[in-house]
Scaffold this motif. Structure first.
Motif, PDB file in Angstrom:
ATOM      1  N   ARG A 125       0.866  -1.195   0.000  1.00 17.80           N
ATOM      2  CA  ARG A 125       0.000   0.000   0.000  1.00 17.80           C
ATOM      3  C   ARG A 125       0.891   1.230   0.000  1.00 17.80           C
ATOM      4  O   ARG A 125       1.783   1.362   0.851  1.00 17.80           O
ATOM      5  N   LEU A 126       0.661   2.147  -0.969  1.00 16.79           N
ATOM      6  CA  LEU A 126       1.482   3.345  -1.118  1.00 16.79           C
ATOM      7  C   LEU A 126       0.607   4.586  -1.179  1.00 16.79           C
ATOM      8  O   LEU A 126      -0.473   4.564  -1.787  1.00 16.79           O
ATOM      9  N   THR A 127       1.096   5.664  -0.569  1.00 22.48           N
ATOM     10  CA  THR A 127       0.369   6.939  -0.670  1.00 22.48           C
ATOM     11  C   THR A 127       0.744   7.690  -1.942  1.00 22.48           C
ATOM     12  O   THR A 127      -0.041   8.469  -2.461  1.00 22.48           O
ATOM     13  N   LYS A 128       1.959   7.429  -2.438  1.00 27.36           N
ATOM     14  CA  LYS A 128       2.394   8.067  -3.680  1.00 27.36           C
ATOM     15  C   LYS A 128       3.362   7.125  -4.395  1.00 27.36           C
ATOM     16  O   LYS A 128       4.436   6.798  -3.867  1.00 27.36           O
ATOM     17  N   ILE A 129       2.972   6.671  -5.580  1.00 25.20           N
ATOM     18  CA  ILE A 129       3.761   5.673  -6.310  1.00 25.20           C
ATOM     19  C   ILE A 129       5.157   6.193  -6.623  1.00 25.20           C
ATOM     20  O   ILE A 129       6.146   5.463  -6.498  1.00 25.20           O
ATOM     21  N   SER A 130       5.259   7.446  -7.018  1.00 22.19           N
ATOM     22  CA  SER A 130       6.550   7.975  -7.473  1.00 22.19           C
ATOM     23  C   SER A 130       7.591   8.027  -6.366  1.00 22.19           C
ATOM     24  O   SER A 130       8.793   8.127  -6.647  1.00 22.19           O
ATOM     25  N   GLU A 131       7.168   7.964  -5.101  1.00 25.67           N
ATOM     26  CA  GLU A 131       8.110   8.039  -3.991  1.00 25.67           C
ATOM     27  C   GLU A 131       8.721   6.687  -3.644  1.00 25.67           C
ATOM     28  O   GLU A 131       9.652   6.627  -2.838  1.00 25.67           O
ATOM     29  N   HIS A 132       8.208   5.609  -4.232  1.00 24.50           N
ATOM     30  CA  HIS A 132       8.762   4.298  -3.923  1.00 24.50           C
ATOM     31  C   HIS A 132      10.078   4.106  -4.688  1.00 24.50           C
ATOM     32  O   HIS A 132      10.198   4.492  -5.860  1.00 24.50           O
TER      33      HIS A 132
END
Length: 575
Positions: A125-132
């Motif tokens: 679960r991610l709040t913002k994909i680009s930050e992974h």
């Protein structure tokens, strides 16, 4: 100063406010309970809806749709992990139109965030994909996506694929409850996929059984070999979803295979293609007597680069028809379109059984044909025996009677007619004897003896001549004439018929082949314009050389009624 009633009013308002707060909290909890109830109800409906699907593709699409609704996601996808366990072999989406998909390009193969779930099959679960850290952006024309929720789907303790959800509606984040609901759906999806797979396998098995029965019936009913090979290729192509099907058969006395039949793209250019056993995909299946796969035939060194071209085609499998014990009768090659799934072991297993069953049916048909041939040969022996023991003896006796009676005939014309009748009887006896020899011939099998080769050569020349020459053969043509002499006879016959077609302007030709120890004689007569004195004689010179090399000769003459008579003879060794 205040009124003495104010403290009392304040005391009245305080319980009222607490009551309102309690009522609001109760309403909120009721709303939460109602929402949970509705969500559970939706989850149960989704599970039931997914579980009802028996078609695998439809089941996968229903799972994606249910997942998007349950967690209120704008975009949803289900990625099926390929046989290698590292890449996605199929992708099902919701929320993206066909036009958008076309602009974006090929479906993802399993890199970045999607690959993270493949490598570590746990909820993500991610709040913002680009930050992974694993994210490396989206391709051009891809819709913007930020929030992300992914869960794996397991089928019998094996990861089948992953559910990917992005962009929760209203700008909200995916929470633990969303993760729990989606994980529950994934469990139900695994059961539904397993059921759909089992149903698909049973249907596939049924289709293979029907195809086997159809081929067996076709063979047993006496269908031509080419028709049966076409049926094998077509059914295998239909059942496996292949774009191209080929059947290659071994060539006699060579280490090569010839493509006898092809169905699909480039089929015309593939028919008759000769492939070596060593170094080719089909040859490997033939020599190892085992299925051989290719992930992409257009980039496989074991497949000829062209022509023909295999551009636009993808995974392929070559399956031998037959077994090592009974001999491999050929190879079936099936090729799917580009970017389609590779052939799995579960697909190859029934295909291999189908090919083996087809080989058994072909062998049974050949055994039946052999039995029929034996019956025909026995019947020919009986006919030959009857002709020899009955017809020839009667004709011979009749000829002897006429010869004896001729001595008592004083009228010259009547005596001459009797003599001609006796000669006709002798000629008839020779013809019958030639027929008996033909009926009794065994060596070389049907169609390979000199007698059959002569008939075939004359038949091939008929279209060029514009008419069918007459053919007559006497003596032990198939048994007394050695193979090297027989080859020369066919060469001379073909040359003679070609000369008639080119130069004689004839409307009739007669071919007589006589094997009468100690020589074999070929006589070719036509009613044409004869041989021009100043004409080219290279063909006649070649025929004369062939005779001289074997100790024989070529004789040419022009009958008084016109035309040409060619007599070519060579000695044959006595047994």
């Amino acid at each position: 100063m205040g009124s003495p009633d104010e403290p009392r009013e304040a005391r009245v308002r305080l319980p009222q406010l607490r009551l309102d707060e309690l009522l609001e909290e109760l309403q909120a909890r009721l709303d939460t309970a109602r929402g949970t109830r509705d969500r559970v109800h939706s989850l149960l409906e989704a599970v039931l809806s997914v579980g009802r699907e028996l078609d695998l593709e439809q089941a996968l699409h229903s799972i994606v749709e249910a997942a998007a609704v349950l967690v209120d996601a704008e975009y949803a996808a289900l990625g099926v992990i390929g046989p290698d366990g590292k890449r996605l072999s199929a992708f099902h989406t919701v929320g993206v139109t066909k036009e958008q998909i076309a602009r974006i390009g090929p479906f993802p193969g399993g890199h970045g965030i999607l690959g993270e779930l493949i490598n570590r099959p746990e909820p993500l679960r991610l709040t913002k994909i680009s930050e992974h850290p694993a994210s490396y952006g989206f391709p051009p024309n891809h819709p913007p996506m930020n929030t992300f929720l992914g869960v794996p789907i397991r089928v019998r303790d094996q990861v089948f694929g992953n559910l990917y959800l992005t962009e929760k509606r209203g700008g909200a984040q995916f929470d633990e409850e969303d993760e729990s609901v989606l994980s529950t759906l994934a469990v139900a999806a695994g059961v539904a996929i397993d059921n759909a797979r089992l149903y698909e396998e049973s249907r596939l098995r049924e289709r293979w059984l029907r195809a086997n029965a159809e081929i067996t019936q076709s063979l047993m009913s006496g269908s031509l070999r080419a028709e049966v090979l076409g049926l094998i290729a077509e059914r295998a192509r239909e059942i496996t979803g292949a774009a191209l099907a080929m059947v290659a058969m071994p060539m006699e006395d060579t280490d090569s295979l010839s493509v006898e039949l092809a169905i699909g793209p480039e089929a015309e250019s593939l028919r008759g293609l000769v492939l070596p056993v060593d170094g080719s995909l089909i040859g490997e299946a033939f020599s190892t007597v085992a299925p051989v796969t290719s992930p992409d035939v257009s980039h496989d060194e074991r497949v000829p680069a062209g022509p023909p071209s295999f551009t636009g085609l993808g995974p392929g499998v070559a399956v031998p028809v037959g077994t090592g014990e009974g001999g491999v009768r050929g190879v079936v090659l099936l090729i799917r379109g580009a970017r389609q799934t590779v052939f799995t072991g579960k697909e190859i297993e029934p295909l291999q059984g189908f090919a083996a069953q087809a080989a058994v049916a072909m062998e049974l048909a050949e055994r039946r044909a052999d039995a029929e041939e034996v019956a025909v040969l026995k019947d020919r022996d009986r006919i030959a025996r009857d002709l020899h023991d009955l017809a020839i003896q009667r004709l011979f006796a009749t000829g002897m009677t006429l010869q004896s009676a001729g001595r008592f005939i004083e009228h010259p014309e009547a005596s001459e007619r009797v003599v001609r009748a006796v000669d006709d009887l002798d000629e008839t006896i020779r013809i019958i004897r030639s027929t008996i020899f033909g009926l009794r011939v065994r060596d070389g099998g049907a169609g390979t003896g000199l007698r059959a080769r002569v008939v075939r050569a004359v038949g091939e020349a008929a279209p060029v001549l514009g008419f069918a020459p007459s053919v007559r053969m006497e003596g032990l043509v198939d048994t007394d004439v050695p193979q090297d002499v027989a080859d020369q006879v066919i060469a001379v016959l073909s040359e003679a018929l070609t000369n008639i077609a080119r130069h004689a302007q004839a409307s009739r030709a007669d071919v007589v082949l006589t094997a009468d120890s100690p020589q074999v004689r070929l006589t070719v007569t036509d009613n044409g314009v004869g041989i021009a004195p100043d004409g080219r004689r290279s063909g006649l010179h070649n025929m004369a050389e062939r005779a001289e090399q074997l100790g024989g000769a070529l004789e040419l003459s022009s009958p008084h009624e016109g035309g040409t008579t060619m007599v070519w003879w060579v000695p044959v060794p006595a047994e």
